[in-house]
Design a protein around this motif. Sequence first.
Motif, short mmCIF file in Angstrom:
data_model
loop_
_atom_site.label_atom_id
_atom_site.label_comp_id
_atom_site.label_asym_id
_atom_site.label_seq_id
_atom_site.Cartn_x
_atom_site.Cartn_y
_atom_site.Cartn_z
N GLU A 347 8.30 -5.09 -0.84
CA GLU A 347 8.97 -5.98 -1.80
C GLU A 347 10.46 -5.68 -1.87
OE1 GLU A 347 6.92 -5.53 -5.47
OE2 GLU A 347 5.13 -6.63 -4.81
N GLU A 348 10.82 -4.43 -1.64
CA GLU A 348 12.23 -4.04 -1.65
C GLU A 348 12.88 -4.25 -0.29
OE1 GLU A 348 13.72 -3.43 -4.34
OE2 GLU A 348 11.98 -3.15 -5.63
N ASP A 349 12.11 -3.99 0.78
CA ASP A 349 12.63 -4.15 2.14
C ASP A 349 11.47 -4.61 3.03
OD1 ASP A 349 13.66 -4.03 4.67
OD2 ASP A 349 14.23 -1.92 4.60
N PRO A 350 11.43 -5.89 3.36
CA PRO A 350 10.31 -6.43 4.15
C PRO A 350 10.12 -5.76 5.51
CG PRO A 350 11.61 -8.21 3.19
CD PRO A 350 12.38 -6.94 2.96
N THR A 351 11.14 -5.09 5.99
CA THR A 351 11.03 -4.42 7.30
C THR A 351 10.50 -3.00 7.19
OG1 THR A 351 13.30 -3.56 7.26
CG2 THR A 351 12.99 -5.80 8.11
N ASN A 352 10.33 -2.53 5.96
CA ASN A 352 9.88 -1.16 5.75
C ASN A 352 8.37 -1.08 5.91
OD1 ASN A 352 9.83 1.52 5.14
ND2 ASN A 352 10.59 1.33 3.05
N PHE A 353 7.90 -0.22 6.80
CA PHE A 353 6.47 -0.10 7.07
C PHE A 353 5.99 1.29 6.62
CE2 PHE A 353 2.66 0.35 9.78
CZ PHE A 353 2.02 -0.83 9.43
N LEU A 354 5.39 1.34 5.42
CA LEU A 354 4.96 2.61 4.83
C LEU A 354 3.48 2.88 4.98
CD1 LEU A 354 6.91 2.51 1.43
CD2 LEU A 354 7.48 3.88 3.45
N LEU A 355 2.73 1.92 5.52
CA LEU A 355 1.27 2.03 5.50
C LEU A 355 0.77 3.32 6.15
CD1 LEU A 355 -1.45 0.80 4.81
CD2 LEU A 355 -1.40 -0.39 7.00
N MET A 356 1.22 3.61 7.36
CA MET A 356 0.72 4.80 8.05
C MET A 356 1.17 6.08 7.36
SD MET A 356 -1.22 3.53 10.16
CE MET A 356 -1.75 5.09 10.87
N HIS A 357 2.37 6.07 6.79
CA HIS A 357 2.83 7.24 6.05
C HIS A 357 1.98 7.45 4.79
CE1 HIS A 357 6.46 7.71 8.49
NE2 HIS A 357 6.62 6.39 8.42
N ALA A 358 1.58 6.34 4.14
CA ALA A 358 0.78 6.43 2.93
C ALA A 358 -0.67 6.83 3.23
CB ALA A 358 0.81 5.09 2.19
N MET A 359 -1.14 6.57 4.45
CA MET A 359 -2.51 6.94 4.80
C MET A 359 -2.71 8.45 4.78
SD MET A 359 -4.67 4.55 5.09
CE MET A 359 -5.96 5.51 5.89
N GLY A 360 -1.64 9.22 5.03
CA GLY A 360 -1.76 10.68 4.97
C GLY A 360 -2.17 11.16 3.59
N PRO A 361 -1.37 10.84 2.54
CA PRO A 361 -1.79 11.22 1.18
C PRO A 361 -3.12 10.60 0.78
CG PRO A 361 0.52 10.59 1.22
CD PRO A 361 -0.03 10.25 2.57
N ASN A 362 -3.40 9.38 1.27
CA ASN A 362 -4.63 8.71 0.91
C ASN A 362 -5.85 9.50 1.40
OD1 ASN A 362 -5.50 5.12 1.07
ND2 ASN A 362 -5.92 6.69 -0.44
N VAL A 363 -5.81 9.93 2.66
CA VAL A 363 -6.90 10.74 3.21
C VAL A 363 -6.95 12.09 2.51
CG1 VAL A 363 -7.75 11.92 5.27
CG2 VAL A 363 -6.86 9.59 5.45
N ALA A 364 -5.78 12.67 2.24
CA ALA A 364 -5.73 13.95 1.52
C ALA A 364 -6.34 13.81 0.13
CB ALA A 364 -4.28 14.43 1.42
N GLY A 365 -6.16 12.63 -0.46
CA GLY A 365 -6.73 12.38 -1.79
C GLY A 365 -8.24 12.37 -1.77
N VAL A 366 -8.83 11.83 -0.71
CA VAL A 366 -10.30 11.85 -0.58
C VAL A 366 -10.80 13.29 -0.55
CG1 VAL A 366 -12.25 11.19 0.87
CG2 VAL A 366 -10.29 9.66 0.68
N ILE A 367 -10.14 14.10 0.26
CA ILE A 367 -10.52 15.51 0.35
C ILE A 367 -10.24 16.21 -0.98
CG2 ILE A 367 -10.11 17.69 1.56
CD1 ILE A 367 -9.19 15.99 3.98
N GLY A 368 -9.08 15.90 -1.57
CA GLY A 368 -8.68 16.54 -2.82
C GLY A 368 -9.64 16.25 -3.96
N THR A 369 -10.12 15.01 -4.07
CA THR A 369 -11.04 14.67 -5.15
C THR A 369 -12.37 15.40 -4.96
OG1 THR A 369 -10.02 12.49 -5.32
CG2 THR A 369 -12.15 12.77 -6.37
N ALA A 370 -12.84 15.50 -3.71
CA ALA A 370 -14.06 16.25 -3.44
C ALA A 370 -13.87 17.73 -3.79
CB ALA A 370 -14.46 16.10 -1.98
N VAL A 371 -12.69 18.26 -3.49
CA VAL A 371 -12.39 19.65 -3.84
C VAL A 371 -12.36 19.82 -5.36
CG1 VAL A 371 -10.60 21.43 -3.79
CG2 VAL A 371 -11.20 20.20 -1.70
N ALA A 372 -11.76 18.85 -6.07
CA ALA A 372 -11.73 18.91 -7.54
C ALA A 372 -13.14 18.94 -8.11
CB ALA A 372 -10.95 17.73 -8.09
N ALA A 373 -14.02 18.13 -7.52
CA ALA A 373 -15.42 18.13 -7.96
C ALA A 373 -16.05 19.50 -7.69
CB ALA A 373 -16.20 17.04 -7.23
N GLY A 374 -15.72 20.09 -6.53
CA GLY A 374 -16.24 21.41 -6.21
C GLY A 374 -15.74 22.48 -7.16
#
Length: 382
Positions: A347-374
């Motif tokens: 929305e700020e810059d139509p040429t900015n492609f953040l999806l792959m960069h955001a997938m890193g924290p997203n996958v880490a979040g899956v692991i992190g939530t499972a760790v929090a449950a543990g």
Amino acid sequence: MSYILDTMGNLLHQTAFLNLTWGNYLMIAVACIFLYLAIAKGYEPLLLVPIAFGMLLVNIYPDIMVSPEEASNGIGGLLHYFYLLDEWSILPSLIFLGVGAMTDFGPLIANPISFLLGAAAQFGIFGAYLLAILMGFNDKAAAAVSIIGGADGPTSIFLAGKLGQTGLMGPIAVAAYSYMALVPIIQPPVMKALTTKKERAIVMENLRPVSKLEKILFPIVVTIVVCMILPTTAPLVGMLMLGNLFRESGVVRQLQETASNALMYIVVILLGTSVGATTSAEAFLNISTIKIVILGLVAFVFGTAAGVLFGKILCVLTKGKINPLIGSAGVSAVPMAARVSQKVGAEEDPTNFLLMHAMGPNVAGVIGTAVAAGVFMAIFGI
């Protein structure tokens, strides 16, 4: 004639119209709203359609969730048996297997700092835990409720079962899955409120290529490290990493395709309808449920905010090389949260492609939530 009248009278009294309460009608209306959001608005239909339909069924025909002990003929309702698979942690673990088989962990491997963003987003869980205790929940119930902040339905169901909070599992699961579906609505206002226009427009450098060997070793190493530290996370983390190993090894393509397609969709149907069927008016319309819904939203907002704020810190430390928006993807709603980061950045810059960069924290979040449950299970000696 009397026989006909008696027969018609019996049929009339067997209809749902004469047996439902105002609460049932309210929940039927809520189910219809969910169906509208899923079908007309496209808000995660794979989740909302089965959940909403399960909600619809149980409030029209409550016996579809009756247990064998409560049934007059000793045979339980159809969705009761589906729900047992939730209580036994079978369906949540299989969901993780499918997620692992569908997801590319490459962005996380290429940018290990993503682990920190995924960890930061878990602060919402522990903040909500303290708040839940202040609101009157006991410690185990507070832990089960707070995990909603990770926007992870399977982990919410898994932890509630492990902590013996099956009575709260329905509201917790519905809240978790509802917030997962509403990520595109809930997250953007928080992200925009905590970032400047300049920060949202930051263009990040391309990620480095990740070798096949790295992708194969990653699930093996993570399983060994995490499960050695928190063995109770093995059903979730182990299945997540097994699915990813199916994907990356390249030698079991049939297993990867089955886990990410046919099996995944079968499990979503079973889990979604059974979760929706826990929302009978009698079980759902009470003060505890309202508290759970509120706490879940607070936890989710806190988690999103914590991820973005930590992203801002990393932005400063790296001299503007990290866009703080990717921190919001630290919750484990894969890949929805990553898509939202991409959308807000574009929305700020139509040429900015953040999806792959955001997938890193997203996958880490899956692991992190499972760790929090543990961590919660370790605290309570489960």
